[in-house]
Design an enzyme around this catalytic site. Sequence first.
Site, PDB file in Angstrom:
ATOM      1  N   ASP A   1      -6.417 -31.768  10.687  1.00 34.10           N
ATOM      2  CA  ASP A   1      -6.397 -30.306  10.548  1.00 34.10           C
ATOM      3  C   ASP A   1      -7.038 -29.853   9.238  1.00 34.10           C
ATOM      4  OD1 ASP A   1      -5.076 -29.339  12.915  1.00 34.10           O
ATOM      5  OD2 ASP A   1      -3.283 -30.355  12.183  1.00 34.10           O
TER       6      ASP A   1
ATOM      7  N   ASP B   1      -8.332 -36.804   7.344  1.00 37.71           N
ATOM      8  CA  ASP B   1      -7.298 -35.921   7.897  1.00 37.71           C
ATOM      9  C   ASP B   1      -7.897 -35.125   9.062  1.00 37.71           C
ATOM     10  OD1 ASP B   1      -4.991 -34.273   8.076  1.00 37.71           O
ATOM     11  OD2 ASP B   1      -5.952 -32.806   6.742  1.00 37.71           O
TER      12      ASP B   1
ATOM     13  N   ASP C   1      -6.954 -32.034   3.007  1.00 38.52           N
ATOM     14  CA  ASP C   1      -6.905 -30.714   2.364  1.00 38.52           C
ATOM     15  C   ASP C   1      -5.558 -30.467   1.681  1.00 38.52           C
ATOM     16  OD1 ASP C   1      -5.931 -30.559   5.178  1.00 38.52           O
ATOM     17  OD2 ASP C   1      -5.382 -28.528   4.540  1.00 38.52           O
TER      18      ASP C   1
HETATM   19 MG   LIG Z   1      -4.961 -31.087   6.933  1.00 39.17          MG
END
Ligand SMILES: [Mg+2]
Length: 178
Positions: A10, A8, A135
């Site tokens: 961000d 991922d 996340d």
């Molecule tokens: Mg993320």
Amino acid sequence: MKEVLAVDLDEVAADTVAKRLRRYAADFGEVLSREAIHGKQIRDAVPPSRSAQVEACLDEPGFSRDVPVMRDARWVLEELAGRFEIIIATSAMDHPVSLHDRYLWLRESFPFVPDRGYVFCGSKRYVRADYLIDDNPRNLEIFTGHGILFDAHHNVSEKRFDRVCSWRDVHRYFATRP
Ligand SMILES: [Mg+2]
């Protein structure tokens, strides 16, 4: 054939929180600390009158262009690129204005990841890979491979996935998996 490791962007490859906290200080003249956002989304950790402005900056052209690379992400990913095919999977449709900035940022930040490995998607459901480091638990829920949760202020109570707390931890995680 190498296994595919999806990463991922961000809050995993990019320290978007560092940029957002810096921006908050610039906009409001106040420090928003990592402690203050622990266990929360940033929009819920600020006074309600500021939350719309705090979110709006994500749709500004240029915002995603100069986000810091997450600590140790570059060397760990470069090393893992010897073992895995690395792809960067980002749900870019949440902030489509950021697409070109993200493209330029990836080329600059991870030059060893070819641009055919950039996956700008609407949903991580469509990402086909052996592993996904993300996340956001919602992305791991719909991912069909092995999900790994990257520690973040908003996911501290999540228990369902393997958790890594840093890129050094990612390095250790894969070092112990043959
Ligand atoms: Mg993320």
